[in-house]
Design a protein around this motif. Structure first.
Motif, short mmCIF file in Angstrom:
data_model
loop_
_atom_site.label_atom_id
_atom_site.label_comp_id
_atom_site.label_asym_id
_atom_site.label_seq_id
_atom_site.Cartn_x
_atom_site.Cartn_y
_atom_site.Cartn_z
N THR A 80 -83.42 26.00 42.87
CA THR A 80 -82.16 26.69 42.57
C THR A 80 -81.15 25.79 41.86
N PHE A 81 -81.53 24.54 41.58
CA PHE A 81 -80.55 23.59 41.06
C PHE A 81 -79.94 24.05 39.73
N ASN A 82 -80.76 24.46 38.78
CA ASN A 82 -80.25 24.82 37.45
C ASN A 82 -79.20 25.91 37.51
N ALA A 83 -79.46 26.93 38.33
CA ALA A 83 -78.52 28.04 38.45
C ALA A 83 -77.21 27.57 39.09
N ILE A 84 -77.33 26.77 40.16
CA ILE A 84 -76.14 26.25 40.85
C ILE A 84 -75.33 25.34 39.93
N TYR A 85 -76.04 24.48 39.20
CA TYR A 85 -75.37 23.54 38.31
C TYR A 85 -74.63 24.27 37.18
N ASP A 86 -75.25 25.30 36.63
CA ASP A 86 -74.61 26.09 35.57
C ASP A 86 -73.32 26.73 36.07
N ASN A 87 -73.35 27.26 37.31
CA ASN A 87 -72.14 27.84 37.90
C ASN A 87 -71.05 26.79 38.08
N TYR A 88 -71.46 25.63 38.54
CA TYR A 88 -70.53 24.52 38.80
C TYR A 88 -69.87 24.07 37.50
N LYS A 89 -70.69 23.96 36.46
CA LYS A 89 -70.19 23.52 35.15
C LYS A 89 -69.24 24.57 34.56
N SER A 90 -69.57 25.83 34.73
CA SER A 90 -68.71 26.90 34.21
C SER A 90 -67.34 26.88 34.87
N ALA A 91 -67.31 26.65 36.17
CA ALA A 91 -66.04 26.61 36.89
C ALA A 91 -65.22 25.39 36.49
N ALA A 92 -65.89 24.30 36.13
CA ALA A 92 -65.21 23.04 35.80
C ALA A 92 -64.31 23.18 34.58
N VAL A 93 -64.67 24.05 33.65
CA VAL A 93 -63.91 24.20 32.39
C VAL A 93 -62.45 24.55 32.69
N GLU A 94 -62.23 25.42 33.66
CA GLU A 94 -60.89 25.94 33.94
C GLU A 94 -59.98 24.90 34.60
N PHE A 95 -60.56 23.89 35.25
CA PHE A 95 -59.75 22.97 36.05
C PHE A 95 -59.74 21.55 35.50
N ARG A 96 -60.14 21.40 34.24
CA ARG A 96 -60.18 20.06 33.64
C ARG A 96 -58.78 19.44 33.64
N GLY A 97 -58.69 18.19 34.07
CA GLY A 97 -57.40 17.51 34.15
C GLY A 97 -56.70 17.72 35.48
N LYS A 98 -57.14 18.71 36.26
CA LYS A 98 -56.52 18.99 37.57
C LYS A 98 -57.46 18.59 38.71
N ILE A 99 -58.75 18.92 38.54
CA ILE A 99 -59.75 18.57 39.55
C ILE A 99 -60.96 17.99 38.82
N MET A 100 -61.45 16.85 39.28
CA MET A 100 -62.63 16.26 38.68
C MET A 100 -63.88 16.77 39.39
N PHE A 101 -64.85 17.26 38.61
CA PHE A 101 -66.07 17.83 39.16
C PHE A 101 -67.17 16.77 39.19
N VAL A 102 -67.69 16.52 40.39
CA VAL A 102 -68.69 15.46 40.60
C VAL A 102 -69.94 16.06 41.24
N LEU A 103 -71.10 15.61 40.78
CA LEU A 103 -72.38 16.03 41.35
C LEU A 103 -72.97 14.89 42.15
N VAL A 104 -73.42 15.16 43.38
CA VAL A 104 -74.06 14.15 44.21
C VAL A 104 -75.47 14.62 44.54
N ASP A 105 -76.47 13.87 44.06
CA ASP A 105 -77.87 14.20 44.31
C ASP A 105 -78.24 13.78 45.73
N THR A 106 -78.56 14.76 46.58
CA THR A 106 -78.86 14.45 47.98
C THR A 106 -80.25 13.84 48.15
N ASN A 107 -81.05 13.80 47.08
CA ASN A 107 -82.35 13.14 47.15
C ASN A 107 -82.25 11.64 46.87
#
Length: 323
Positions: free
Chosen positions: A209-236
């Motif tokens: 499910t990673f690709n779908a989740i990551y695409d959603n995360y990246k899409s949301a990041a566009v709106e909050f650039r400069g206000k919230i930094m979006f970070v990905l943490v690989d649990t593996n």
């Protein structure tokens, strides 16, 4: 080494600018006087004054040191008079920032020039040429960030209301990807960008499910650039173990989304379980509006917590019992 490299270069170009280094483990008086709390700390002293030296934050490479110093001692931006000149700056590097103004003497322009001094990682140019503004379809005082020759962000500046720190934060975020994966190499860059709100997505990058989740995360990041930094943490990634511990993330929790405020160390958990664009946007907006609830890590309440004269309290029942 990078600091020394910058010193050698500037010795030829600007011999009046002196570079020095201090080991504050042996110079405790200087450490106390200048309130040195982290390393490296770089301060710029002007006109022989010990009072209020200028902090040089987040600069790590020799080229950035040189640019930072030059912008402090001379013009911080290039004055653009033609479209050809603008195109040359835009295409000279991966990133470029151009300020388009109706006139070159207003508050917006001053904010822009101040911002340029604090972001030495990329070239800055400004113009009040009607022809240049018309060529890029600009009608108001606007800052445009170009990436690989194409505009990726337009920020309209309003006189008297534009905050220099907000503009610095926004522009600095473009030195990183829209979503930055946390690792030993990127951690320094992540904390160098002056954005105090970080949202973290904890998920294994090799899941179905990673690709779908990551695409959603990246899409949301566009709106909050400069206000919230979006970070990905690989649990593996085993080297991220301390980050999991800090947020109390267990294997059964992933994918998990948390917001961290670096200033007060407050943590927030996304209420919804599904990592959708809508849930992410709602979570981020509620946090920025001050409506998100603090997430307090807690053990489960023991079944026999109240059987003995001394009661057993955990995070989940502390407020209810004590207050």
């Amino acid at each position: 080494e990078e600091f020394a490299k910058a010193a050698r270069q500037l010795k030829k170009e600007a011999p009046r600018i002196q570079f020095g280094k201090i080991d504050v483990t042996h110079q405790q008086d200087l450490r106390k006087e200048f309130n040195i709390r982290e390393f490296p700390t770089v301060k710029f002293f002007v006109d022989g004054s010990r009072e209020d030296p200028i902090d040089c934050k987040g600069v790590r490479q020799a080229s950035a040191f040189i640019t930072w110093v030059k912008r402090r001692t001379g013009p911080s931006t290039v004055l653009i008079n033609s479209t050809d000149q603008a195109e040359a700056i835009i295409h000279a590097d991966d990133l470029a920032v151009i300020g388009f103004f109706k006139e070159l003497h207003n508050e917006s322009m001053e904010v822009f020039c101040e911002t340029a001094r604090d972001v030495p990682e990329m070239p800055f140019g400004m113009t009040a040429s009607e022809d240049v503004c018309a060529n890029y379809g600009i009608q108001k005082n606007t800052v445009v960030v170009f990436k690989k020759g194409k505009p990726v962000h337009n920020e309209v500046l309003e006189d008297g209301r534009q905050n220099k720190l907000d503009l610095t934060r926004l522009i600095k975020t473009f030195t990183l990807d829209l979503v930055t994966e946390y690792n030993l190499e990127t951690s320094v860059k992540i904390f160098d960008v002056p954005v105090e709100n970080h949202i973290l997505l904890f998920t294994p990058t090799n899941s179905e499910t990673f690709n779908a989740i990551y695409d959603n995360y990246k899409s949301a990041a566009v709106e909050f650039r400069g206000k919230i930094m979006f970070v990905l943490v690989d649990t593996n990634e085993t080297r991220n173990g301390r980050v999991f511990e800090y947020f109390h993330i267990r294997e059964v929790d992933v994918p998990a989304v948390r917001i961290l405020n670096l200033t007060n160390d407050a943590k927030y958990k996304m209420p919804a379980d599904e990592v959708t664009v809508e849930n992410l946007k709602e979570f981020c907006q509620s946090y920025l509006n001050g409506r998100a609830k603090l997430h307090l890590s807690s053990e489960e309440i023991p079944e026999d917590w109240d059987k003995m004269p001394v009661k057993v309290l955990v995070g989940k029942n502390f407020n209810r019992i004590v207050f």
